[in-house]
Design a protein around this motif. Sequence first.
Motif, PDB file in Angstrom:
ATOM      1  N   ALA A 165       0.834  -1.209   0.000  1.00 16.95           N
ATOM      2  CA  ALA A 165       0.000   0.000   0.000  1.00 16.95           C
ATOM      3  C   ALA A 165       0.863   1.252   0.000  1.00 16.95           C
ATOM      4  CB  ALA A 165      -0.931  -0.003   1.206  1.00 16.95           C
ATOM      5  N   LEU A 166       1.871   1.286   0.863  1.00 17.09           N
ATOM      6  CA  LEU A 166       2.721   2.472   0.968  1.00 17.09           C
ATOM      7  C   LEU A 166       3.591   2.656  -0.282  1.00 17.09           C
ATOM      8  CD1 LEU A 166       3.705   2.143   4.726  1.00 17.09           C
ATOM      9  CD2 LEU A 166       2.390   4.000   3.709  1.00 17.09           C
ATOM     10  N   MET A 167       4.068   1.562  -0.862  1.00 15.75           N
ATOM     11  CA  MET A 167       4.896   1.676  -2.065  1.00 15.75           C
ATOM     12  C   MET A 167       4.073   2.150  -3.259  1.00 15.75           C
ATOM     13  SD  MET A 167       8.191   1.133  -2.118  1.00 15.75           S
ATOM     14  CE  MET A 167       8.543   0.551  -3.758  1.00 15.75           C
ATOM     15  N   ILE A 168       2.909   1.559  -3.445  1.00 17.02           N
ATOM     16  CA  ILE A 168       2.095   1.876  -4.626  1.00 17.02           C
ATOM     17  C   ILE A 168       1.493   3.265  -4.524  1.00 17.02           C
ATOM     18  CG2 ILE A 168       0.015   1.249  -5.921  1.00 17.02           C
ATOM     19  CD1 ILE A 168       0.693  -1.708  -5.162  1.00 17.02           C
ATOM     20  N   VAL A 169       0.893   3.575  -3.388  1.00 15.88           N
ATOM     21  CA  VAL A 169       0.195   4.854  -3.255  1.00 15.88           C
ATOM     22  C   VAL A 169       1.165   6.030  -3.268  1.00 15.88           C
ATOM     23  CG1 VAL A 169      -1.327   6.241  -1.792  1.00 15.88           C
ATOM     24  CG2 VAL A 169      -1.762   3.802  -2.067  1.00 15.88           C
ATOM     25  N   THR A 170       2.351   5.857  -2.705  1.00 16.96           N
ATOM     26  CA  THR A 170       3.326   6.966  -2.702  1.00 16.96           C
ATOM     27  C   THR A 170       4.175   6.991  -3.971  1.00 16.96           C
ATOM     28  OG1 THR A 170       5.059   5.682  -1.576  1.00 16.96           O
ATOM     29  CG2 THR A 170       3.505   6.897  -0.178  1.00 16.96           C
ATOM     30  N   LEU A 171       3.821   6.164  -4.941  1.00 15.78           N
ATOM     31  CA  LEU A 171       4.563   6.085  -6.210  1.00 15.78           C
ATOM     32  C   LEU A 171       6.050   5.792  -5.995  1.00 15.78           C
ATOM     33  CD1 LEU A 171       3.076   8.818  -8.586  1.00 15.78           C
ATOM     34  CD2 LEU A 171       3.385   6.390  -9.075  1.00 15.78           C
ATOM     35  N   GLY A 172       6.338   4.989  -4.985  1.00 19.54           N
ATOM     36  CA  GLY A 172       7.709   4.562  -4.743  1.00 19.54           C
ATOM     37  C   GLY A 172       8.514   5.416  -3.792  1.00 19.54           C
ATOM     38  N   TRP A 173       7.968   6.535  -3.323  1.00 21.55           N
ATOM     39  CA  TRP A 173       8.717   7.377  -2.379  1.00 21.55           C
ATOM     40  C   TRP A 173       8.979   6.651  -1.056  1.00 21.55           C
ATOM     41  CZ3 TRP A 173      11.474  11.511  -3.336  1.00 21.55           C
ATOM     42  CH2 TRP A 173      11.200  12.241  -4.482  1.00 21.55           C
ATOM     43  N   TYR A 174       8.114   5.701  -0.729  1.00 23.03           N
ATOM     44  CA  TYR A 174       8.294   4.915   0.491  1.00 23.03           C
ATOM     45  C   TYR A 174       9.603   4.124   0.450  1.00 23.03           C
ATOM     46  CZ  TYR A 174       7.317   1.279   3.993  1.00 23.03           C
ATOM     47  OH  TYR A 174       7.393   0.419   5.058  1.00 23.03           O
ATOM     48  N   GLU A 175      10.068   3.838  -0.758  1.00 19.70           N
ATOM     49  CA  GLU A 175      11.309   3.080  -0.936  1.00 19.70           C
ATOM     50  C   GLU A 175      12.478   3.736  -0.212  1.00 19.70           C
ATOM     51  OE1 GLU A 175      14.396   2.361  -4.614  1.00 19.70           O
ATOM     52  OE2 GLU A 175      12.258   2.428  -5.078  1.00 19.70           O
ATOM     53  N   LEU A 176      12.545   5.051  -0.231  1.00 21.28           N
ATOM     54  CA  LEU A 176      13.632   5.780   0.432  1.00 21.28           C
ATOM     55  C   LEU A 176      13.624   5.505   1.936  1.00 21.28           C
ATOM     56  CD1 LEU A 176      15.892   7.853  -0.219  1.00 21.28           C
ATOM     57  CD2 LEU A 176      14.256   9.638   0.389  1.00 21.28           C
ATOM     58  N   TYR A 177      12.435   5.610   2.545  1.00 18.70           N
ATOM     59  CA  TYR A 177      12.307   5.340   3.979  1.00 18.70           C
ATOM     60  C   TYR A 177      12.591   3.867   4.261  1.00 18.70           C
ATOM     61  CZ  TYR A 177      10.201   4.759   8.583  1.00 18.70           C
ATOM     62  OH  TYR A 177       9.983   4.441   9.894  1.00 18.70           O
ATOM     63  N   TRP A 178      12.129   3.007   3.362  1.00 21.62           N
ATOM     64  CA  TRP A 178      12.289   1.562   3.524  1.00 21.62           C
ATOM     65  C   TRP A 178      13.760   1.182   3.629  1.00 21.62           C
ATOM     66  CZ3 TRP A 178      14.314  -2.458   0.483  1.00 21.62           C
ATOM     67  CH2 TRP A 178      13.885  -3.759   0.808  1.00 21.62           C
ATOM     68  N   PHE A 179      14.569   1.663   2.701  1.00 22.35           N
ATOM     69  CA  PHE A 179      16.007   1.386   2.744  1.00 22.35           C
ATOM     70  C   PHE A 179      16.641   1.999   3.995  1.00 22.35           C
ATOM     71  CE2 PHE A 179      15.927   0.221  -1.802  1.00 22.35           C
ATOM     72  CZ  PHE A 179      16.825  -0.840  -1.783  1.00 22.35           C
TER      73      PHE A 179
END
Length: 199
Positions: A34-48
């Motif tokens: 949900a967080l990856m798709i809805v934020t258009l991948g911006w969550y990836e930065l926080y994830w790493f």
Amino acid sequence: MSDDIYQAPEADLESEVEVVEHEFYVVSGPKFLALMIVTLGWYELYWFYRHWKNYRICHKESMWPVMRAIFSIFFAHSLFGKIDASLQVENKKFSWSPGLLATVYVVSTIVSRLAERFANYSDEITVIDLISLGLFPIVIWCLYRVQMAANIACNDPQASSNANFTPANFIWLAMGALLWGLVIFGLYVGFVEPDWALS
């Protein structure tokens, strides 16, 4: 307190020590998607960032999680390998290929970013504009598989410790929804020339 007025005050170092529950970042599959798709991948930065922060604290290593998150393409192989090593140490079973996933992630990310740059030189919608969107699911799939491995490595396969959405998550989701709205509007304007442009 010491009677020596020239002695420097002693810092309470124990209270400043950061503690993490897991070696890596734990998050449930549905929440991650949900967080990856809805934020258009911006969550990836926080994830790493969170994976590297947890690892740094757990192993007391000197590193900058923020920099490793920003330049994730240079550190993806390392992170995925560390998660795999953690699985192997405790003989935990998970069918995956961390090296292949890291390579697919890095190549997809680089091609996607290059496509975005080239797309900026044209005002019309072209195939180049769609390359980035086409690679987006591949990036999500790679990171999703890594997250499932990390959850197992941290003895929380279902990620029950981080399955619920927090207020901060809802703020990110709202911002992501606005971003999606702008993207869809931009695509619509690109494919369907508005009436005011004809006058």
